[in-house]
Write an enzyme that holds these catalytic residues in place. Structure first.
Site, short mmCIF file in Angstrom:
data_model
loop_
_atom_site.label_atom_id
_atom_site.label_comp_id
_atom_site.label_asym_id
_atom_site.label_seq_id
_atom_site.Cartn_x
_atom_site.Cartn_y
_atom_site.Cartn_z
N GLU A 127 0.38 -1.15 -0.03
CA GLU A 127 0.06 -0.67 0.00
C GLU A 127 1.04 1.14 0.33
OE1 GLU A 127 -3.09 -0.17 3.25
OE2 GLU A 127 -4.08 -2.12 2.58
N ARG A 268 35.52 -5.58 -29.17
CA ARG A 268 36.47 -5.04 -28.45
C ARG A 268 37.54 -4.86 -28.50
NH1 ARG A 268 35.91 0.99 -28.92
NH2 ARG A 268 36.89 1.54 -27.24
N GLN A 279 43.76 -8.58 -17.90
CA GLN A 279 43.50 -9.52 -16.23
C GLN A 279 42.29 -9.11 -15.41
OE1 GLN A 279 46.88 -10.38 -14.44
NE2 GLN A 279 47.12 -12.65 -15.22
N GLN A 337 30.30 -1.39 -16.71
CA GLN A 337 31.72 -1.50 -17.17
C GLN A 337 32.87 -2.29 -18.17
OE1 GLN A 337 32.36 0.84 -14.24
NE2 GLN A 337 34.22 1.25 -14.39
N GLU A 364 9.04 -8.05 -3.39
CA GLU A 364 8.94 -9.45 -2.79
C GLU A 364 10.11 -9.88 -1.35
OE1 GLU A 364 8.09 -12.43 -5.10
OE2 GLU A 364 7.29 -11.18 -7.16
N GLY A 365 9.88 -8.14 -0.77
CA GLY A 365 11.13 -7.51 -0.14
C GLY A 365 11.77 -7.23 0.04
N THR A 366 13.04 -6.11 0.17
CA THR A 366 13.59 -5.44 -0.12
C THR A 366 14.78 -6.40 0.81
OG1 THR A 366 13.97 -4.66 2.20
CG2 THR A 366 12.94 -3.10 0.73
N1 CAA Z 1 5.89 -18.17 6.96
C1 CAA Z 1 5.21 -18.51 8.74
N2 CAA Z 1 4.11 -17.89 9.80
C2 CAA Z 1 5.13 -16.75 9.79
C3 CAA Z 1 5.96 -16.59 8.52
C4 CAA Z 1 6.37 -17.10 7.64
N3 CAA Z 1 7.51 -17.06 6.29
N4 CAA Z 1 6.46 -15.09 8.78
C5 CAA Z 1 6.25 -14.68 9.88
N5 CAA Z 1 5.59 -15.51 10.43
C6 CAA Z 1 4.28 -15.90 11.86
C7 CAA Z 1 5.36 -15.47 12.96
O1 CAA Z 1 5.42 -16.99 12.97
C8 CAA Z 1 4.05 -14.95 13.57
O2 CAA Z 1 3.32 -15.88 14.34
P1 CAA Z 1 2.71 -16.01 16.01
O3 CAA Z 1 2.10 -14.62 16.02
O4 CAA Z 1 2.19 -17.18 16.26
O5 CAA Z 1 4.42 -16.00 16.14
C9 CAA Z 1 3.36 -14.37 13.06
O6 CAA Z 1 3.86 -14.95 11.55
C10 CAA Z 1 4.27 -13.03 12.87
O7 CAA Z 1 5.45 -12.67 12.41
P2 CAA Z 1 6.99 -11.48 12.72
O8 CAA Z 1 6.71 -10.77 14.00
O9 CAA Z 1 7.76 -12.18 12.22
O10 CAA Z 1 6.52 -10.28 11.86
P3 CAA Z 1 6.19 -8.91 11.41
O11 CAA Z 1 5.85 -7.60 11.29
O12 CAA Z 1 7.91 -9.14 12.11
O13 CAA Z 1 7.20 -8.66 10.09
C11 CAA Z 1 8.79 -9.12 8.32
C12 CAA Z 1 7.60 -9.61 9.69
C13 CAA Z 1 9.95 -10.25 7.17
C14 CAA Z 1 9.04 -7.63 8.36
C15 CAA Z 1 7.39 -9.55 7.31
O14 CAA Z 1 6.40 -8.28 7.62
C16 CAA Z 1 7.72 -9.34 5.95
O15 CAA Z 1 8.82 -9.58 5.13
N6 CAA Z 1 7.68 -7.53 4.94
C17 CAA Z 1 7.95 -7.62 3.36
C18 CAA Z 1 6.74 -8.01 2.74
C19 CAA Z 1 6.98 -7.85 1.20
O16 CAA Z 1 7.88 -8.75 0.73
N7 CAA Z 1 6.26 -7.57 0.74
C20 CAA Z 1 6.01 -7.25 -0.93
C21 CAA Z 1 4.96 -7.47 -1.48
S1 CAA Z 1 4.82 -8.24 -3.43
C22 CAA Z 1 5.19 -8.11 -4.13
O17 CAA Z 1 6.53 -7.13 -4.49
C23 CAA Z 1 5.40 -8.55 -5.50
C24 CAA Z 1 5.13 -7.92 -6.90
O18 CAA Z 1 5.29 -6.30 -6.79
C25 CAA Z 1 6.38 -8.64 -7.78
#
Ligand code: CAA
Length: 380
Positions: A127, A268, A279, A337, A364-366
């Site tokens: 978002e 080139r 090298q 380069q 998909e996550g930094t």
């Molecule tokens: N599998 C199963 N459960 C999981 C899990 C996983 N991989 N990761 C976390 N959980 C569970 C935890 O065990 C925890 O469970 P409990 O409450 O039962 O203990 C719960 O979920 C909360 O986990 P965290 O405390 O770790 O959560 P957090 O809020 O600290 O977030 C984070 C962790 C890794 C930062 C996560 O928010 C994250 O991955 N953020 C990145 C988001 C992302 O990747 N966005 C990409 C967008 S999609 C995209 O980019 C598509 C595109 O355009 C191509």
């Protein structure tokens, strides 16, 4: 330990490599400039079974394994990074969560059109004010009669402008934080669902990256994936799978950058000889090739963990995504380069590869998020 690809994996690799070189290569520079979504090639790839690689045949898929999916994404991305991520999003961010968490009715309804190319998929998570911090999302879905009323805005959605089926996340109970997020399948023609800003991206420009706007959008209750409150786990579990494909995409882009650099360095000449003889250039080649091989093995290993049925492989998936992304950016930089000033012009493929590579460290996550996932697993 066996490092050989299976005969099915080898066959798929050969088939996709050939398709990429003959069908994707001629249009890749064009769609990079025009930002036109490559529907024609998507339809052709559907015929090859590349839109539902891991989906069982009974839902219209090809029923390969996750290593095969990574192999296919690498080969597509080596030639066209836009097409690579379009296909990756359809496979691992859309068909996968429906396959893994959907009920039989949902699988029968949504998987066949996603596999046949009739519709393309997208993943509505990010978002304007919630990227890495998923729990900060503001979208809500309020139950009302036989439907949910969805409100919110999703931003930077790959395939968003062209997709017909979306997996969307929203709060059904904000007080419960991550346990209050739910996942829904949303169809494009749902009233109250409109498209917002189309992003003019630096790389992967043909991916119809678009904002999704939901204003009192009525989602039938039968479109809820899993149960209310399952959304965060569905999302994280899905990203564990999809990050393998981004690792594979990174390997493909890096391999292309190395190939281009080798080719250029043989043509080139400087100081009376081809620059591949120097090298300092050779040192870069050795580093690039070694890093690409290491990244590819990390990708295959993460895919293998999934195929083996490991309940959690977040660390392996984050490692491959983190490492492969960072070496891809570096390999593209070194390739440019080696090309010198010519690499900075649009006459050379490396200019596109350099721009395409950067997104790998963001979506998909930094890379920082991947490090969090790895470190939390090490210290749990
Ligand atoms: N599998 C199963 N459960 C999981 C899990 C996983 N991989 N990761 C976390 N959980 C569970 C935890 O065990 C925890 O469970 P409990 O409450 O039962 O203990 C719960 O979920 C909360 O986990 P965290 O405390 O770790 O959560 P957090 O809020 O600290 O977030 C984070 C962790 C890794 C930062 C996560 O928010 C994250 O991955 N953020 C990145 C988001 C992302 O990747 N966005 C990409 C967008 S999609 C995209 O980019 C598509 C595109 O355009 C191509």
């Amino acid at each position: 330990m066996n490092f050989d690809l299976t005969s099915d994996q080898k066959m798929l690799q050969d088939q996709v490599r050939k398709f990429a070189d003959t069908e994707l290569a001629p249009v890749a520079p064009e769609i990079d400039q025009s930002a036109e979504f490559p529907w024609e090639n998507i339809k052709k790839m559907a015929k090859l079974g590349l839109l539902g690689v891991v989906v069982p045949e009974k839902y219209g898929g090809s029923e390969f394994d996750f290593v095969s999916l990574a192999i296919a994404i690498e080969e597509i991305s080596r030639v066209c990074a836009s097409t690579g991520v379009i296909v990756a999003v359809n496979n691992s961010l859309t068909t996968y969560p429906i396959l893994q968490f959907g009920n039989e009715d949902q699988k029968n309804k949504f998987l066949p059109p996603l596999c046949s190319g009739e519709k393309i998929g997208a993943f509505g998570l990010t978002e304007p004010n919630a990227g890495s911090d998923v729990v900060a999302m503001e979208a809500t879905a309020r139950p009302e009669g036989d439907h949910y009323v969805l409100n919110g805005t999703k931003r930077f959605i790959t395939n968003g402008g062209e997709a017909g089926i979306f997996v969307v996340f929203a709060y059904t109970n904000k007080e419960l934080k991550h346990k209050g997020i739910s996942a829904f399948v949303v169809e494009r023609d749902t009233p109250g669902f409109t498209l917002g800003k189309h992003e003019d991206l630096m790389g992967i420009r043909a991916t119809a990256n678009c904002e999704l706007i939901f204003e009192d959008t009525k989602i039938p209750k039968e479109n809820l994936l899993g149960n209310e409150g399952d959304g965060f786990k569905i999302c994280m579990n899905t990203l564990d799978v999809s990050r393998i494909d981004i690792g594979a995409q990174a390997v493909g882009i890096a391999q292309a950058a190395l190939n281009e650099a080798i080719k250029y360095s043989k043509e080139r000449k400087a100081f009376g000889q081809p620059i591949c003889n120097f090298q300092m250039i050779q040192s870069m080649f050795a580093e690039m090739a070694t890093e690409i091989q290491a990244a590819r093995l990390l990708v295959y290993y993460a895919g293998y963990c999934k195929d083996k049925g490991m309940p959690r492989f977040s660390r392996e998936s984050a490692m491959c995504k983190y490492y492969a992304s960072s070496i891809a950016v570096d390999v593209a930089r070194k390739s440019l380069q080696i090309h010198g000033g010519y690499g900075y012009t649009k006459d050379y493929t490396v200019e596109r590869l350099y721009r395409d590579a950067k997104i790998l460290e963001l979506y998909e996550g930094t890379s920082e998020v991947q490090k969090i996932v790895i470190a939390r697993d090490l210290t749990k």
